[in-house]
Structure formats: structure tokens, C-alpha cells
Design a protein around this motif. Structure first.
Motif, short mmCIF file in Angstrom:
data_model
loop_
_atom_site.label_atom_id
_atom_site.label_comp_id
_atom_site.label_asym_id
_atom_site.label_seq_id
_atom_site.Cartn_x
_atom_site.Cartn_y
_atom_site.Cartn_z
N GLU A 444 1.13 -1.20 -0.22
CA GLU A 444 -0.36 -0.15 -0.08
C GLU A 444 1.14 0.96 -0.42
OE1 GLU A 444 -2.78 -0.35 3.19
OE2 GLU A 444 -3.91 -2.28 2.60
N ALA A 445 0.21 2.02 -0.91
CA ALA A 445 1.00 3.71 -0.59
C ALA A 445 1.20 3.92 0.87
CB ALA A 445 0.37 4.44 -0.98
N LYS A 446 1.00 3.67 2.01
CA LYS A 446 1.76 4.31 2.62
C LYS A 446 2.62 2.98 4.38
CE LYS A 446 -1.45 0.83 6.12
NZ LYS A 446 -3.13 0.81 6.93
N PHE A 447 2.70 1.76 2.65
CA PHE A 447 4.41 1.60 3.44
C PHE A 447 5.26 2.35 2.95
CE2 PHE A 447 8.01 -1.83 1.77
CZ PHE A 447 7.29 -2.17 2.89
N TYR A 448 5.36 3.31 2.12
CA TYR A 448 6.29 3.85 1.73
C TYR A 448 5.83 5.18 1.87
CZ TYR A 448 7.03 0.09 -1.82
OH TYR A 448 7.26 -0.86 -2.41
N GLY A 449 5.47 5.52 2.17
CA GLY A 449 4.66 7.09 2.78
C GLY A 449 5.52 8.32 1.88
N LEU A 450 5.61 9.31 2.43
CA LEU A 450 6.27 10.29 0.89
C LEU A 450 7.42 10.68 1.15
CD1 LEU A 450 4.44 13.71 3.77
CD2 LEU A 450 3.48 12.26 1.41
N GLY A 451 7.76 9.39 1.71
CA GLY A 451 9.12 8.88 0.80
C GLY A 451 9.41 8.40 -0.42
N LEU A 452 7.47 8.12 -0.50
CA LEU A 452 8.27 7.93 -2.22
C LEU A 452 8.36 9.02 -3.00
CD1 LEU A 452 6.19 5.69 -3.98
CD2 LEU A 452 4.46 7.19 -3.95
N ALA A 453 7.84 9.99 -2.80
CA ALA A 453 9.08 11.43 -3.77
C ALA A 453 10.33 11.45 -3.96
CB ALA A 453 8.13 12.51 -3.23
N ILE A 454 11.25 10.87 -2.68
CA ILE A 454 13.02 10.38 -2.87
C ILE A 454 13.59 9.08 -2.76
CG2 ILE A 454 13.05 12.18 -1.70
CD1 ILE A 454 13.36 11.32 0.47
N GLY A 455 13.07 8.15 -3.21
CA GLY A 455 13.40 7.24 -3.30
C GLY A 455 13.11 5.93 -2.72
N ALA A 456 11.75 5.99 -2.40
CA ALA A 456 11.72 4.96 -0.82
C ALA A 456 11.49 3.38 -1.55
CB ALA A 456 11.33 5.14 0.12
N MET A 457 10.30 3.42 -3.20
CA MET A 457 10.28 2.41 -3.86
C MET A 457 11.07 2.45 -4.37
SD MET A 457 6.78 2.35 -5.92
CE MET A 457 7.28 3.41 -6.94
N PRO A 458 11.67 0.65 -3.99
CA PRO A 458 12.15 0.45 -5.42
C PRO A 458 11.31 0.13 -7.33
CG PRO A 458 12.61 -0.86 -3.62
CD PRO A 458 11.53 0.29 -3.64
N VAL A 459 12.12 0.31 -7.90
CA VAL A 459 12.09 0.75 -9.01
C VAL A 459 12.99 0.02 -10.33
CG1 VAL A 459 10.15 1.82 -8.82
CG2 VAL A 459 12.96 2.55 -10.64
#
Length: 801
Positions: A444-459
Motif C-alpha cells: 500500500e502507499a502508506k508502506f512507503y509514505g511521503l518517502g515515495l518522492a525521494i526513492g523509498a520505492m524500489p524500481v
């Protein structure tokens, strides 16, 4: 023991007869059951991969299978004539088994005491190729039975087609169609008599007549000459055809043996996976003309290997590069690692498909969504100011204050990106990234939180490049294209205007200042839109860049995810991307072609002041050209810049009667109250509000953009800390350093404010009012108030543990 005696001999014969009938019926049943499961399918066809210029890349077959097995849909008469003349000239007369050949073989084998002839018909050979067994008489009988079934059930033409699809030609090649392509580089329908004879010779002994060996090629040509003689003797070719064929056979030229290029191994494996899921269409859909360009593949692979070798002492271990043709999304080069066989750097892993932290490379998609939903316009001012509420800071620990979206994105500022994601909505931003193909909702989105904007989610680099192709192609999402004729379903994810706006912002080298210097790795002699990224600890360095013709994505890092030393996205991946694009564009670097990006259609252009986001005036020292949707263009002129007359003796506003020798005109920037602390730290002087008392008095000298003097009550709003903040004291740090900054926005400006902690006066502070509060355990209430006034800020509650 009693002896069993058959009292009636007739009864014994009766038993034997019944047993024989039962055995015969069982044999018929087994033969019928066996026949019911027979078919002519055989192994599936393999793929022959060629680059976009028709050069050999690789052969791909299912695990454990050999190559070829291409169907021959329309049997060429010459090939049929040669096959029947050599292998089974009574093929059209017998039912799958040739009795004359069978009796002749039995006689020869019996009289010679060894196997001289096998009497195998084409149908029997098909049976053996479909179900290889040792050559015993039982298996021979079984082949004969299968040959009869094949001929009766499927017909002679289908049996002959199966033979021409299955027969071996050496080098793991099966089938006349594939052999013609692999050895002679032409379709089977275009084979001459000489070429047919040459290929027809090989199945007799594929190993001894290997076309890629000089001795084998000579043997195949010699046997091919005898085959031509037999064809002529049987009247299947004229004397003129025979003479020409013999001449062509003697001078037959074969290409050299080709091998899979080492620099394209990962591309081949990726293609194999793609082909398994999407079968190519076309006339000959097993001959796959890919989008790859072997010259570009080799060049990019060499550049990547050289770059990693140069940076290996600084922790770089491997690299991956994907190069696309921007218009078609076709993959021109795919480098999964710098050396497939390098075990030390785990070269067999395809790093283009391994998820890693993308750093700042996801930021453009947050801005794109914000533009698309009208959350911001190009004139919206985004704050790059310190924050303590979520522990997020800029990578360089610097803050640039008020920024236009163009600047905030091009400078890759973390604070504005995180705040913008919060504004558009974490769930909305996460869902947009799913539609871009960057994730599959594993969390879910909350797993990464706002850190999504700076690379918290691997791609993966593959997914990142595909997402950037949406920006490069006017907002249209398409899968990466791997071969000619591949279906490319497209869907619109962004309006063309938004995509073009982002492209213009990402291609502006001036907007990258001061984070990225001019004439460095992020600037080109022709327009290139790009974004760099660095993961935490410099474990991963990324760059995605695209020109009007190409899109390239680069990842550099260590297989074990170790931190690198001073190898950021701009310092490594962008250097490699720049080298690749400069090489591809050649003379374009000297301005010989128009490679500019088009502006958004129907948008209006305006010059903006970078500090205020309002229409620029001559006083603005930094101006950007921006494009606006109809109805979004600002109409107010910049009022942040002031030219004031200053009494140089005390720095206050000059009076009308201040001596001219003591008056100096100075430029000032009047920023909103929330920038007071930042401006003070950056050394930006605030315009004075007090009038100089030196002299005999008089009116204030007129000034440009004259504001009204402050009247009424002041407004105080605490900017830091935020409500409900929880802090942990670090027992290993001296008490003097266990502090938190207290910041307040005051409008209009006051000479002083009084900080209150837990209802008691803590400290009197002058402009810009920032102080530090030592952390003590427990819950605390923080407020700021105007001295000698009832004006007070909201109460902020924090907890220290």
C-alpha cells in the motif's frame, strides 16, 4: 504332487486358440490406443533473432530443444522432388511402408550378416524423429505401424511437410526452412537446384557434413553433385538446369559460422521472455527482426564497461543501460551488466531488471500529476525550507527558499517534492505511478509514505525508462518495443501539454543552477531533457535523458548495494549518458540540426520573476520563460523587488532632507514572513522599515513599488516545530546539541518576539526570530507572542522521549 494331464487334446488346442485370440485382441487394443495419441506436431519452432539491419543475434529454443522446426506451409516443388528422389521415390504409391524396400532390406541384411539397409520410408523417418528409440526390430516394427497411421490419418502431404520440418541438418538445426535461412540466408522457396542438392546431402550424416567445417562442406558439396546426377537421371531436371546447378554447387558460398554476441546476452534473454509472452506476427514469424542495433549495442556496452572500470576504485561494481528510439519506443541497446562472465561483479545478473532505490528520478511524475490536476501552475511558488516534522532534508543540506516548479524540479529539491506529493495526495501519487508501470501494488502507499518522492520505492531501470517514455512521447504510455510487427497498445496517461511542459523544464540547464553547474554532465550542445537520481548512501546512481531522437537510461552501483564514494547520479550515470548521446548524435553536437523540443500547443508564454512567480519587471534579477494553460497565466507584476534610498550612515530609509552625499539607492527583496529565517541565513538583507532620524526630519524619499507602512496587528504562525511532533533524545550526544530550532513567521515584521515554553517566557528574539530549545523529557507547549501586545501564535504541542 499331482500331475496335470490334458485328457482331451482338442481341449488343449482350444485353450491355446483362446489365448492367441486374447493376445491378438490385446495387441490390437494397444496398437489402437497408441495410434489414438499420435500426431505430427513435434517440437515447437525456435526463433532466429536478427538485429534491425538483418544481422544474426541468436537462436532461441525452449529449454532442452534444438533449433529450427519451422513449418513449410507451401511445399516447393524442387525441394519435394529432391526429397522423394533421395529418400522415398515410391512415396506416392505405398501406404507409409514400402514392401519392396522392406523385403530387399531383409534379404541384404540376412545374406551379409549385418545391417546394410533400413528400408525406412519418409513416413517411418518421421515416426523415428518424433519418437527416437534404439534401432531394434521391435522398434522398427513400431515405426512401421506409426508410419501407416500417419499416412492414413493425415495424408501424404502432411507427412512430407513434417519430414521437411523435422529432418536434421547439423549444428542442432532441424528442417529445410530453417537450414536454408541459417546456412544460406534465404527462404526455402528461393533455393536453387544447387542449394537444394547441397542441403539435401547433409541429413545423410550431419556431423561429417557440417557446413561450417571445411571438410564437412567439401563432403556435402561432393554428395550434392551425386544428388544432382540422380535427379537428372530420373528426369527431374533438364540438361541445362543440371549444368548450371553443377557450376553453382562448385562455387557455392556459405557465410561464416555466427555466434551470439557476448555484449548482447542479457538482451537475448530478455527477448526470449518477451517472445514467450507475445508471439510475433508476420509472414515468417519465427524469423524475428528485432529493434536492436548491434553496432549501438556494442558501443554502449563498451562505454559502460569503460566507465565502471574508471570508477571501480570509488565503489562502482556494475552498470546497466537501456537505449530507446524515442519515436517508436524500440529498444536499440540493452546492457544488463558490463561483463556477463564476470563472477566477481555478478555479471550474469541483469541489473536493468533488478529493483533498486531510484533516488530522485520519480520526482518528475509527481510534478506531472500536480500540473495535470491543476494543483500547481508554472507560476506556483514552492518553498524549499528546513523541516523537522518528517525528518526529510535536501541531499546537500542546503535550502533555496522560494522556487518556481521548474527550479525545484531541475535542482532536485527534496522538500518541495515531498510537500507536493502530500498536496496531490499520497494515494493518488502512488496510483499514478502504478499506471506508469512503476509498481504492481505489492504494498500500500502508506508502506512507503511521503518517502515515495525521494526513492523509498524500489524500481527497475526497465520500468523507469518506460515511464519516462510517457513524458518523451506527449503523455502516451506504450510498452517497450522489441521486434518488427510487435503490437504496441497505447494509452494516454498525461495530456500532451503537461508532458511537453515537463520536457521543457527538464531540458533547461539554467533552471538546474545552482545545484548542477553549467557545462557539466547535465548540459549538452543540443536540447536534452534529463533527471538524475542518487539513492541513500550513494548506493545507486541513475540518469534518464532523452533528446528528440533517443532516450537513454543508466544505472550504476554495486551488486552488493555497498555505498559508492562521490559517485552521484550527476557524477557518474549522467556522465555515461552524456557520452552515449553525444556519440549517437555525432555532428548534431555542432548545431547542424533542429533538435529543439516543441512547446505545448495552445499554451501562452510569459516571463516570470523566479522569486515571486509574478510577471517579471526590469528589477527582477532571475527570470524564466514559462508556458501556461489558457486562463492560468498570472496578471500581477512582481512586487518583491524594491529600489530604496538608504541613509548610508545607519542603513535606514533616507529622508527628503538627508544630505545627498549620504543617500545610496539599493535593491532589496521583500519576501513573505515565512522566509525570514532562511533569508537571514542566506545573507539577504530585509528592507528597512524605519526612517533615519539623522538630520532635521522630513518625509521618506519616494521608492519604487512603494508599499504601505505596516498598520494594525501582527500575525504570528509557528513554522517549526509542527503540532504533535515526537522527538527522541540522543543520549550519546552532549546536552548542548540536543536541541530543536524554533521558527516563526511574523507579518508584518516586528522588532522582537517573545518565545513562550510551557506558559513561561523562554527567550526574546530579534529578526529573524529563530532560537534553539534544549530538549527535556516530557510534553511541552510552545508559543510566540509580540512583546507588550496581546498578539500570540497558536499553541504547538511536542513530546520528547
Amino acid at each position: 504332487m499331482k500331475q496335470i494331464v490334458f485328457r482331451n487334446p482338442k481341449c488343449m488346442k482350444c485353450h491355446i486358440g483362446r489365448i492367441a485370440i486374447v493376445l491378438f485382441m490385446a495387441l490390437l487394443f494397444l496398437m489402437g490406443w497408441d495410434a489414438a495419441h499420435l500426431d505430427l506436431n513435434g517440437p515447437p519452432p525456435s526463433w532466429l533473432l536478427l538485429d534491425r539491419h538483418g544481422r544474426f543475434i541468436a537462436e532461441i529454443a525452449k529449454p532442452g530443444e534444438e533449433f529450427g522446426y519451422w513449418p513449410v506451409k507451401k511445399l516447393p516443388p524442387r525441394v519435394v522432388a529432391a526429397a522423394l528422389a533421395l529418400e522415398d521415390h515410391r512415396f506416392m504409391d505405398h501406404p507409409g511402408v514400402d514392401p519392396l524396400a522392406l523385403f530387399r532390406a531383409l534379404y541384404q541384411n540376412a545374406t551379409r550378416g549385418r545391417r546394410i539397409s533400413g528400408a525406412s520410408t519418409i513416413a517411418m523417418q518421421v515416426a523415428r524423429m518424433l519418437d527416437p528409440e534404439s534401432r531394434t526390430y521391435w522398434h522398427k516394427a513400431r515405426e512401421a505401424w506409426h508410419a501407416l497411421v500417419f499416412t492414413l490419418r493425415f495424408g501424404r502431404e502432411a507427412v512430407l511437410s513434417a519430414y521437411l520440418r523435422l529432418v536434421p541438418y547439423g549444428n542442432r538445426v532441424h528442417g529445410i526452412a530453417y537450414a536454408a535461412q541459417r546456412y544460406l540466408d534465404k527462404p526455402v522457396s528461393d533455393l536453387s537446384w544447387a542449394e537444394i542438392a547441397f542441403l539435401s546431402a547433409i541429413p545423410k550424416s550431419p556431423t561429417r557434413m557440417n557446413p561450417f567445417h571445411e571438410d564437412g562442406r567439401r563432403r556435402a558439396i561432393a554428395r550434392g553433385a551425386r544428388i544432382l546426377e540422380r535427379l537428372k537421371a530420373r528426369g527431374l531436371m533438364s540438361n541445362a538446369e543440371y549444368q548450371l546447378a553443377q557450376e553453382q554447387l562448385r562455387n557455392l558460398h556459405l557465410p561464416d559460422e555466427l555466434s551470439r554476441p557476448e555484449h548482447a546476452y542479457h538482451a537475448v534473454f530478455k527477448l526470449a521472455a518477451v517472445l514467450q509472452s507475445s508471439h510475433p506476427a508476420g509472414k515468417n514469424h519465427y524469423k524475428v527482426v528485432t529493434t536492436l542495433d548491434l553496432d549501438m549495442q556494442q558501443t554502449v556496452a563498451n562505454m559502460a564497461a569503460a566507465a565502471v572500470d574508471e570508477w571501480r576504485s570509488r565503489g562502482a561494481g556494475n552498470a546497466a543501460v537501456i537505449l530507446l528510439d524515442r519515436k517508436s519506443n524500440g529498444v536499440l541497446a540493452w546492457v544488463g551488466s558490463t561483463d556477463y562472465f564476470d563472477r566477481k561483479s555478478h555479471g550474469s545478473l541483469d541489473y536493468a531488471q533488478i529493483p533498486r532505490s531510484p533516488g530522485s528520478t520519480l520526482k518528475p511524475f509527481i510534478y506531472a500529476l500536480a500540473y495535470e490536476e491543476n494543483t500547481i501552475t508554472p507560476a506556483t511558488i514552492l518553498d524549499d525550507l528546513p523541516s523537522v516534522s518528517d525528518g526529510i532534508s535536501n541531499a546537500d543540506r542546503r535550502y533555496f527558499g522560494p522556487l518556481l516548479p521548474r527550479q525545484a524540479l531541475a535542482n532536485s529539491r527534496n522538500i518541495p517534492a515531498v510537500r507536493l506529493l502530500d498536496k496531490v495526495g499520497l494515494d493518488e501519487g502512488y496510483e499514478f505511478m502504478r499506471r506508469l508501470g512503476l509498481h504492481d501494488n505489492e504494498h500500500e502507499a502508506k508502506f512507503y509514505g511521503l518517502g515515495l518522492a525521494i526513492g523509498a520505492m524500489p524500481v527497475t531501470l526497465e520500468h523507469l525508462v518506460r515511464a519516462y517514455s510517457v513524458l518523451a512521447n506527449d503523455g502516451t504510455y506504450r510498452p517497450l518495443r522489441w521486434y518488427s510487427g510487435e503490437e504496441m497498445p497505447a494509452k494516454r496517461l498525461l495530456s500532451p501539454g503537461t508532458a511537453r511542459l515537463l520536457t521543457l523544464e527538464l531540458s533547461d540547464p539554467s533552471a538546474r543552477l545552482p545545484s548542477f553547474p553549467r557545462m557539466g554532465s547535465t548540459e549538452y550542445a543540443f536540447p536534452v531533457a534529463l533527471k538524475t537520481g542518487s539513492s541513500q548512501g550513494l548506493r545507486d546512481a541513475w540518469t534518464v535523458a532523452y533528446s528528440k531522437r533517443y532516450l537513454v537510461g543508466v544505472w550504476i552501483g554495486h551488486p552488493d548495494e555497498r555505498p559508492m564514494r562521490d559517485l552521484s547520479g550527476a557524477g557518474s550515470a549522467a556522465v555515461l549518458a552524456q557520452e552515449i548521446l553525444n556519440n549517437l548524435h555525432g555532428a548534431d553536437r555542432f548545431g547542424f540540426a533542429d533538435l529543439s523540443f516543441p512547446p505545448p500547443e495552445g499554451y501562452q508564454r510569459a516571463s516570470l520573476c523566479a522569486l515571486s512567480g509574478k510577471l517579471a519587471t526590469p528589477d527582477c534579477d532571475l527570470v524564466f520563460e514559462e508556458w501556461f494553460k489558457p486562463g492560468q497565466m498570472p496578471h500581477e507584476k512582481d512586487d518583491y523587488h524594491e529600489l530604496l534610498a538608504i541613509d548610508v550612515r545607519n542603513g535606514l530609509l533616507a529622508q527628503a532632507k538627508t544630505p545627498k552625499r549620504d543617500v545610496e539607492w539599493r535593491d532589496f527583496v521583500k519576501l513573505p514572513a515565512r522566509y525570514a529565517d532562511w533569508a537571514y541565513r542566506e545573507g539577504i538583507p530585509a528592507p528597512p522599515d524605519e526612517v533615519s532620524t539623522l538630520g532635521k526630519g522630513g518625509a521618506i524619499v519616494a521608492r519604487r513599488n512603494q508599499p504601505e507602512l505596516p498598520t494594525g496587528v501582527a500575525t504570528l504562525r509557528i513554522a517549526s516545530p509542527t503540532e504533535g511532533l515526537k522527538l527522541m533524545r540522543d543520549p550519546t550526544v552532549p546536552a548542548a546539541f540536543n536541541t530543536i530550532a524554533l521558527r516563526v513567521d511574523v507579518s508584518p515584521k516586528l522588532p522582537q518576539i517573545l518565545w513562550m515554553v510551557d506558559g513561561k517566557p523562554y527567550q526574546l528574539a530579534t529578526y529573524p526570530y529563530t532560537v534553539r530549545l534544549p530538549l527535556s523529557l516530557g510534553e511541552h507547549v510552545i508559543q510566540a507572542r509580540a512583546p507588550l501586545s496581546s498578539e500570540i501564535s497558536q499553541a504547538i504541542h511536542i513530546r520528547v522521549e
